[in-house]
Design a protein around this motif. Sequence first.
Motif, short mmCIF file in Angstrom:
data_model
loop_
_atom_site.label_atom_id
_atom_site.label_comp_id
_atom_site.label_asym_id
_atom_site.label_seq_id
_atom_site.Cartn_x
_atom_site.Cartn_y
_atom_site.Cartn_z
N ARG A 134 -5.28 10.07 -0.42
CA ARG A 134 -4.21 9.45 0.54
C ARG A 134 -4.48 9.22 1.89
O ARG A 134 -4.32 8.15 2.54
N GLY A 135 -5.15 10.04 2.50
CA GLY A 135 -5.48 10.15 3.99
C GLY A 135 -6.60 9.38 3.87
O GLY A 135 -6.81 8.24 4.89
N GLN A 158 -5.22 5.63 3.67
CA GLN A 158 -4.59 5.03 4.82
C GLN A 158 -4.98 5.06 6.27
O GLN A 158 -4.61 4.69 7.03
N ARG A 159 -6.33 5.53 6.27
CA ARG A 159 -6.99 5.31 7.63
C ARG A 159 -7.04 4.08 8.14
O ARG A 159 -6.87 3.94 9.39
N ASN A 160 -7.10 3.21 7.25
CA ASN A 160 -7.45 1.58 8.06
C ASN A 160 -5.86 1.28 8.44
O ASN A 160 -6.03 0.36 9.16
N ARG A 161 -4.93 1.63 7.86
CA ARG A 161 -3.52 1.54 8.42
C ARG A 161 -3.17 1.99 9.79
O ARG A 161 -2.49 1.58 10.46
N THR A 162 -3.93 3.26 9.99
CA THR A 162 -3.58 3.82 11.17
C THR A 162 -4.55 3.71 12.14
O THR A 162 -4.29 4.35 13.34
N LYS A 190 0.72 -1.31 -0.02
CA LYS A 190 -0.09 0.02 0.11
C LYS A 190 0.70 1.38 -0.18
O LYS A 190 0.45 2.20 -0.85
N PRO A 191 1.88 1.55 0.93
CA PRO A 191 2.78 2.45 0.68
C PRO A 191 3.13 3.24 -0.64
O PRO A 191 3.02 4.20 -1.12
N LEU A 236 0.48 4.14 -2.82
CA LEU A 236 -0.08 5.44 -2.78
C LEU A 236 0.72 6.37 -3.65
O LEU A 236 0.47 7.37 -3.79
#
Length: 283
Positions: free
Chosen positions: A271-272, A275-279, A207-208, A211
């Motif tokens: 991007r946010g 990424q929300r599931n990762r954070t 994922k990184p 993105l």
Amino acid sequence: MNLDSFQFSLGTYLAPAIDWLNANFHPFFALISTVVEAVLSGIEAALLALPPYVLIAAVVLLALVLVNIRVAILAGLALGFCLVMGLWVASMQTIALVTVAVAISVLIAFPLGILASRVKAFEAAIRPVLDIMQTVPPWVYLIPAVMIFSLGRVPAIIATIVYGIPPMLRLTTLAFNQVPKDLLELGQAIGASPRSILFKIEIPAAKPTLLVGLNQCILLSLAMVVLAGLVGAGGLGAEVTRGLTRMEMGLGLRAGLAIVAVALLLDRFSRGALQRNRTRPAG
């Protein structure tokens, strides 16, 4: 010796091919134009249906829920700038065009990138093609698109899609090549299916980098917005073109800054949101 006899013009061979495509596949191209126009018109109508202040408030609230307060503030400032500069309709047209172009680019590049990461012969075959696609000046893509689809938004979005595919495809391939082998071996050891390994191991690990590819696809698509204004695509690109042809520095500067605002909005929001599931804390 007459050196003119050694000159070679690629257009001499491409022009008949374009004419043949127009003559034999016109219904197909007309169908593509109709579908693209319908999708763009639908997204634009949805964005312009609400009053600007209501839409800005809705986007800010959505960013606050899906991402964080910083992105929400950025969204409000970016959209507010477009409104204050008198470029609201053009900004919504640009957002619609870029959204559709990026979505189609990702839908094409993502599976091809996965295939390239698994089949090295395919990766080696498409590498020179991607090199050429990223080396050719972007406005060159508009020429065959205009010859096939005439002027308007359709050739602009086709050229934008072609220009946005290479970075997403390259970085998708890189992302999946970088997935640790021990994770794949672990998934195989516990008897996970290839589908489960793809969606539960490979995509989260990649994922990184994915993105980054999405970011590059968005930015390059926005870079095509100005060129798209040259073929009647409308939006902020048309405002930049109008400012250039009329020598109006103020209009060109306002439209250019509005493009920057839209780029920041789309990049930070996408991007946010991804990424929300990762954070999010576990449990």
